[in-house]
Enzyme design. Structure first.
Site, mmCIF file in Angstrom:
data_model
loop_
_atom_site.group_PDB
_atom_site.id
_atom_site.type_symbol
_atom_site.label_atom_id
_atom_site.label_comp_id
_atom_site.label_asym_id
_atom_site.label_seq_id
_atom_site.Cartn_x
_atom_site.Cartn_y
_atom_site.Cartn_z
ATOM 1 N N ASP A 43 0.827 -1.210 0.000
ATOM 2 C CA ASP A 43 0.000 0.000 0.000
ATOM 3 C C ASP A 43 0.865 1.266 0.000
ATOM 4 O OD1 ASP A 43 -1.670 2.212 1.057
ATOM 5 O OD2 ASP A 43 -3.182 0.642 1.286
ATOM 6 N N HIS A 97 -1.828 -3.032 8.253
ATOM 7 C CA HIS A 97 -2.391 -1.684 8.428
ATOM 8 C C HIS A 97 -3.899 -1.742 8.296
ATOM 9 C CE1 HIS A 97 -3.303 -0.758 4.106
ATOM 10 N NE2 HIS A 97 -2.471 -1.758 3.952
HETATM 11 CO CO CO Z 1 -2.652 -3.242 2.562
#
Ligand code: CO
Length: 208
Positions: A43, A97
């Site tokens: 990400d 996360h």
């Molecule tokens: Co992620």
């Protein structure tokens, strides 16, 4: 993002480093001895080094979709092997996360092609912790908890490997599970009880 800007940024960064230390890159080229192995999500919002304030040379990094340590994934296995056996890192960190798209996708019954087998590993985490997750009525809370449990299970996968077991025994290598909270910018230590997990799985996964 303008690619010309990237090269401009790079030039500025080089100047900045050389201003502080004229031998900065010469020293950097001599080798690395990072103490941390960080396994995180790809990400774009979860920038491993930046959020930890780590400088070049301090952290060995592996990132993939949803910070997975899949048994048959040669890439993460090679990274763990190299970091633990050869670089002799002191800590292995699995950092998930909240609001992880990979984890979210695994919660939906959508066909995502090549991503299916990858995300199936997260569905397996859901299956293992089915009772706990299904007891959470609030969807967002359930999603957040799956992120945490996924980190926990990936820590277990790290602990299954021979080099990690040997390094934990011989030189006290530690495995940690963290979650980066995008909402606050903070890293949360899940304080996963690795010793008790190791105790429980030792019989099955123990490797001399
Ligand atoms: Co992620």
């Amino acid at each position: 993002m303008d690619l010309n800007k990237v090269f401009e940024n790079n030039e500025n960064w080089v100047k900045e480093k050389l201003n502080l230390d004229n031998n900065y890159f010469e020293n950097l080229s001599k080798g690395q001895s990072p103490e941390l192995l960080y396994i995180g999500c790809s990400d774009s919002r979860v920038t491993a080094e930046e959020l930890m304030g780590a400088a070049p040379g301090e952290v060995f990094v592996h990132r993939n979709i949803a910070n997975m340590v899949s048994n048959l994934d040669l890439s993460s296995a090679s990274v763990i092997n190299y970091a633990v056996k050869h670089l002799e890192v002191k800590h292995v960190i699995v950092c998930g996360h909240y609001y992880c798209g990979g984890v979210k996708a695994a919660m939906d019954s959508v066909d995502l092609g090549i991503l299916n087998p990858w995300l199936r590993n997260i569905r397996d985490v859901y299956r293992i912790h089915h009772d706990e997750l299904d007891a959470i009525a609030d969807e967002e809370e359930k999603y957040k908890r799956l992120v945490e449990l996924n980190v926990q299970e990936q820590c277990v996968n790290v602990l299954k490997t021979a080099e990690v077991q040997i390094a934990a025994r011989k030189r006290g290598l530690k495995v940690h599970g963290w979650v980066f909270d995008i909402h606050s910018g903070r890293i949360i230590d899940l304080k996963i009880d690795v010793d008790s997990i190791l105790g429980k799985i030792r019989e099955v996964y123990h490797i001399d």
